[in-house]
Design a protein around this motif. Sequence first.
Motif, PDB file in Angstrom:
ATOM      1  N   ARG A 222       0.842  -1.183   0.000  1.00  0.00           N
ATOM      2  CA  ARG A 222       0.000   0.000   0.000  1.00  0.00           C
ATOM      3  C   ARG A 222       0.886   1.245   0.000  1.00  0.00           C
ATOM      4  NH1 ARG A 222      -3.622  -1.514   5.311  1.00  0.00           N
ATOM      5  NH2 ARG A 222      -4.194  -3.662   4.724  1.00  0.00           N
ATOM      6  N   ALA A 223       0.288   2.383  -0.330  1.00  0.00           N
ATOM      7  CA  ALA A 223       0.999   3.645  -0.226  1.00  0.00           C
ATOM      8  C   ALA A 223       1.342   3.882   1.256  1.00  0.00           C
ATOM      9  CB  ALA A 223       0.134   4.780  -0.768  1.00  0.00           C
ATOM     10  N   PRO A 224       2.519   4.435   1.565  1.00  0.00           N
ATOM     11  CA  PRO A 224       3.511   4.997   0.636  1.00  0.00           C
ATOM     12  C   PRO A 224       4.635   4.028   0.279  1.00  0.00           C
ATOM     13  CG  PRO A 224       4.067   5.629   2.862  1.00  0.00           C
ATOM     14  CD  PRO A 224       2.835   4.764   2.973  1.00  0.00           C
ATOM     15  N   TYR A 225       4.467   2.724   0.617  1.00  0.00           N
ATOM     16  CA  TYR A 225       5.560   1.765   0.458  1.00  0.00           C
ATOM     17  C   TYR A 225       5.566   1.039  -0.883  1.00  0.00           C
ATOM     18  CZ  TYR A 225       5.085   2.447   5.487  1.00  0.00           C
ATOM     19  OH  TYR A 225       4.942   3.000   6.724  1.00  0.00           O
ATOM     20  N   LEU A 226       4.422   0.978  -1.554  1.00  0.00           N
ATOM     21  CA  LEU A 226       4.310   0.148  -2.753  1.00  0.00           C
ATOM     22  C   LEU A 226       5.225   0.612  -3.880  1.00  0.00           C
ATOM     23  CD1 LEU A 226       3.001  -2.154  -4.286  1.00  0.00           C
ATOM     24  CD2 LEU A 226       1.143  -0.607  -4.942  1.00  0.00           C
ATOM     25  N   ILE A 227       5.235   1.918  -4.169  1.00  0.00           N
ATOM     26  CA  ILE A 227       6.053   2.419  -5.285  1.00  0.00           C
ATOM     27  C   ILE A 227       7.540   2.156  -5.059  1.00  0.00           C
ATOM     28  CG2 ILE A 227       6.761   4.460  -6.584  1.00  0.00           C
ATOM     29  CD1 ILE A 227       3.965   3.395  -7.244  1.00  0.00           C
ATOM     30  N   PRO A 228       8.109   2.524  -3.889  1.00  0.00           N
ATOM     31  CA  PRO A 228       9.528   2.199  -3.695  1.00  0.00           C
ATOM     32  C   PRO A 228       9.812   0.707  -3.706  1.00  0.00           C
ATOM     33  CG  PRO A 228       8.560   3.114  -1.690  1.00  0.00           C
ATOM     34  CD  PRO A 228       7.584   3.345  -2.781  1.00  0.00           C
ATOM     35  N   LEU A 229       8.869  -0.097  -3.172  1.00  0.00           N
ATOM     36  CA  LEU A 229       9.075  -1.545  -3.174  1.00  0.00           C
ATOM     37  C   LEU A 229       9.159  -2.085  -4.601  1.00  0.00           C
ATOM     38  CD1 LEU A 229       9.206  -4.240  -1.585  1.00  0.00           C
ATOM     39  CD2 LEU A 229       6.708  -4.336  -1.787  1.00  0.00           C
ATOM     40  N   LEU A 230       8.208  -1.697  -5.444  1.00  0.00           N
ATOM     41  CA  LEU A 230       8.206  -2.176  -6.825  1.00  0.00           C
ATOM     42  C   LEU A 230       9.407  -1.649  -7.605  1.00  0.00           C
ATOM     43  CD1 LEU A 230       4.407  -1.884  -7.771  1.00  0.00           C
ATOM     44  CD2 LEU A 230       5.698  -3.944  -7.160  1.00  0.00           C
ATOM     45  N   ALA A 231       9.727  -0.379  -7.393  1.00  0.00           N
ATOM     46  CA  ALA A 231      10.866   0.205  -8.109  1.00  0.00           C
ATOM     47  C   ALA A 231      12.163  -0.499  -7.741  1.00  0.00           C
ATOM     48  CB  ALA A 231      10.964   1.696  -7.804  1.00  0.00           C
ATOM     49  N   LEU A 232      12.346  -0.786  -6.455  1.00  0.00           N
ATOM     50  CA  LEU A 232      13.559  -1.473  -6.009  1.00  0.00           C
ATOM     51  C   LEU A 232      13.596  -2.906  -6.525  1.00  0.00           C
ATOM     52  CD1 LEU A 232      13.776  -0.124  -2.352  1.00  0.00           C
ATOM     53  CD2 LEU A 232      15.413   0.320  -4.193  1.00  0.00           C
ATOM     54  N   MET A 233      12.447  -3.554  -6.564  1.00  0.00           N
ATOM     55  CA  MET A 233      12.406  -4.923  -7.093  1.00  0.00           C
ATOM     56  C   MET A 233      12.787  -4.960  -8.571  1.00  0.00           C
ATOM     57  SD  MET A 233       9.023  -6.641  -5.364  1.00  0.00           S
ATOM     58  CE  MET A 233       9.071  -7.321  -3.692  1.00  0.00           C
ATOM     59  N   ILE A 234      12.252  -4.014  -9.343  1.00  0.00           N
ATOM     60  CA  ILE A 234      12.575  -3.969 -10.773  1.00  0.00           C
ATOM     61  C   ILE A 234      14.044  -3.620 -10.972  1.00  0.00           C
ATOM     62  CG2 ILE A 234      12.138  -2.744 -12.942  1.00  0.00           C
ATOM     63  CD1 ILE A 234       9.225  -2.400 -11.960  1.00  0.00           C
ATOM     64  N   PHE A 235      14.509  -2.608 -10.252  1.00  0.00           N
ATOM     65  CA  PHE A 235      15.904  -2.177 -10.365  1.00  0.00           C
ATOM     66  C   PHE A 235      16.861  -3.309 -10.017  1.00  0.00           C
ATOM     67  CE2 PHE A 235      19.362  -0.284  -7.592  1.00  0.00           C
ATOM     68  CZ  PHE A 235      20.256  -0.099  -8.636  1.00  0.00           C
ATOM     69  N   TYR A 236      16.700  -3.855  -8.817  1.00  0.00           N
ATOM     70  CA  TYR A 236      17.641  -4.871  -8.371  1.00  0.00           C
ATOM     71  C   TYR A 236      17.430  -6.184  -9.112  1.00  0.00           C
ATOM     72  CZ  TYR A 236      20.718  -7.341  -5.159  1.00  0.00           C
ATOM     73  OH  TYR A 236      21.760  -8.066  -4.624  1.00  0.00           O
ATOM     74  N   GLY A 237      16.176  -6.477  -9.462  1.00  0.00           N
ATOM     75  CA  GLY A 237      15.905  -7.706 -10.193  1.00  0.00           C
ATOM     76  C   GLY A 237      16.597  -7.741 -11.538  1.00  0.00           C
ATOM     77  N   LEU A 238      16.557  -6.630 -12.262  1.00  0.00           N
ATOM     78  CA  LEU A 238      17.196  -6.579 -13.574  1.00  0.00           C
ATOM     79  C   LEU A 238      18.707  -6.422 -13.469  1.00  0.00           C
ATOM     80  CD1 LEU A 238      14.645  -4.356 -15.554  1.00  0.00           C
ATOM     81  CD2 LEU A 238      14.963  -6.831 -15.712  1.00  0.00           C
ATOM     82  N   CYS A 239      19.145  -5.444 -12.683  1.00  0.00           N
ATOM     83  CA  CYS A 239      20.585  -5.147 -12.628  1.00  0.00           C
ATOM     84  C   CYS A 239      21.383  -6.269 -11.982  1.00  0.00           C
ATOM     85  CB  CYS A 239      20.812  -3.833 -11.889  1.00  0.00           C
ATOM     86  SG  CYS A 239      20.163  -2.394 -12.773  1.00  0.00           S
ATOM     87  N   ASN A 240      20.846  -6.873 -10.920  1.00  0.00           N
ATOM     88  CA  ASN A 240      21.593  -7.941 -10.274  1.00  0.00           C
ATOM     89  C   ASN A 240      21.741  -9.156 -11.166  1.00  0.00           C
ATOM     90  OD1 ASN A 240      22.845  -9.001  -7.733  1.00  0.00           O
ATOM     91  ND2 ASN A 240      21.239 -10.518  -7.974  1.00  0.00           N
ATOM     92  N   THR A 241      20.804  -9.340 -12.087  1.00  0.00           N
ATOM     93  CA  THR A 241      20.922 -10.428 -13.053  1.00  0.00           C
ATOM     94  C   THR A 241      22.201 -10.278 -13.866  1.00  0.00           C
ATOM     95  OG1 THR A 241      18.524 -10.675 -13.202  1.00  0.00           O
ATOM     96  CG2 THR A 241      19.818 -11.521 -15.043  1.00  0.00           C
ATOM     97  N   ALA A 242      22.493  -9.036 -14.264  1.00  0.00           N
ATOM     98  CA  ALA A 242      23.726  -8.780 -15.021  1.00  0.00           C
ATOM     99  C   ALA A 242      24.957  -8.834 -14.128  1.00  0.00           C
ATOM    100  CB  ALA A 242      23.634  -7.424 -15.712  1.00  0.00           C
ATOM    101  N   TYR A 243      24.888  -8.188 -12.939  1.00  0.00           N
ATOM    102  CA  TYR A 243      26.038  -8.166 -12.036  1.00  0.00           C
ATOM    103  C   TYR A 243      26.448  -9.588 -11.653  1.00  0.00           C
ATOM    104  CZ  TYR A 243      24.256  -3.397 -11.261  1.00  0.00           C
ATOM    105  OH  TYR A 243      23.778  -2.123 -11.413  1.00  0.00           O
ATOM    106  N   ASN A 244      25.450 -10.453 -11.469  1.00  0.00           N
ATOM    107  CA  ASN A 244      25.732 -11.821 -11.055  1.00  0.00           C
ATOM    108  C   ASN A 244      26.525 -12.590 -12.105  1.00  0.00           C
ATOM    109  OD1 ASN A 244      25.108 -14.082  -9.072  1.00  0.00           O
ATOM    110  ND2 ASN A 244      24.326 -14.968 -10.966  1.00  0.00           N
ATOM    111  N   VAL A 245      26.312 -12.258 -13.375  1.00  0.00           N
ATOM    112  CA  VAL A 245      27.063 -12.940 -14.433  1.00  0.00           C
ATOM    113  C   VAL A 245      28.559 -12.682 -14.268  1.00  0.00           C
ATOM    114  CG1 VAL A 245      27.505 -13.018 -16.913  1.00  0.00           C
ATOM    115  CG2 VAL A 245      25.156 -12.949 -16.074  1.00  0.00           C
TER     116      VAL A 245
END
Length: 421
Positions: A222-245
């Motif tokens: 819920r607000a105000p936590y949902l937007i930062p939670l989703l943004a961090l998940m997308i950011f770290y989910g995508l970028c960590n996939t590359a960093y892990n390689v």
Amino acid sequence: MNKSPKKSTALWTGIVCGMASYIDAAIIVSWGIVLVIYQNVFSLDSAQFGTLSGVLTFCIAIGALCGGYLGDRFGRRSVFISMMITVVVSVTGMLVLPTYALMAIFTALVGLSSGAVLPVSLTTIAEASGDKQRGTLLGLSQILWLFGAIVPSVLSVIVGNNGLSGVKIILAHILVITVLVILGRIMIPESVAWKAANAARKEGSGGENTKNKKESLSLLFRAPYLIPLLALMIFYGLCNTAYNVFGQFGTYILVNVVKVDVSTASSAALVALPFALVGSMLFMKTVRGKRRNFYFFLGVIGTSVAILIPVVFGITFNNYLVTLAILFFANSFAGEAMMKVWSQESFPTLLRATGQGAVIAVGRFAAAAFAFVVPLIIVYNPALLFIIMAVICLAGGLTAWAAFRTTKSEGAILDEEAVRS
């Protein structure tokens, strides 16, 4: 705002708990090196190598998700110590019982335990720090993560061509460090912020301190936590996939594509170390400043450009070195360190480790899924792998920048009285 604790106490807590990041990196990089050695000794094929690599990252993700929740529910200290003991057991098993089936079991266990430690260690640092120290000490955890990646690489340069005896030295180093960290953590009491919030929860206070676990957890969505939670998940989910390689498959790429030996491959990270150290120290200074989001944006662009260098100029050892140097520097401003800071600033005490654990879990799940196919992509077209990594890093970084670009940069942890009012 938190009342500032003694700097010496906060620093000691930051070092001891930050060593969880060291151990996390040491496990990821060491497993990448050890599995390359085991690949030759036990004749592991590409599918088996990819499976073990995927199991490690997948289990780190599950551990982070569960460890964050357990840390919020039962305390940071007990989860930290118990999971570190499990790391000791798992690394010992990998050291003395190296059959493929047992490799899979101990790889899963070390992933679960090291993953569970991450969110509670970072939350402990945040809650033990004053507002002016927090970003710096979280940045310190990233420097320790960096050294956790570098030390196994140094050891591999020295003993990487020695077969099983080299494996023993690399894994023994993790054992010694983990035992010392356990001893250090035993001397640090439970988080004062968690104890206060937990006491309020037991008394049935409102807001985040509800007795209903499901209702409490739903606050993250819920607000105000949902937007930062989703943004961090997308950011770290995508970028960590590359960093892990780069962390998990760097040695594999250089040995199997560039055709260098294990010791030479492991030296690549050492060349990039000064760039990473300079970047991390600058991050610790700028994270409290008003322009940290601007530096984050520049880091996102620099990271994506760096990854494309082998595509444009060819996958050679020297080009890979240039990529690592730029990547390590840019990633200091637009990588995991910034995720840690934003996570601590975005969620309340009894959801802080859960929120960060969920973010870490998404990042590691994504990396794990990709790890299963990385060896196959390398066989098909190594350049394609670098293109994919550059694209997802850019997408993830721009998502986080869009969500956090207007946030303040004082490094203040969430004011929970304001949340409950």
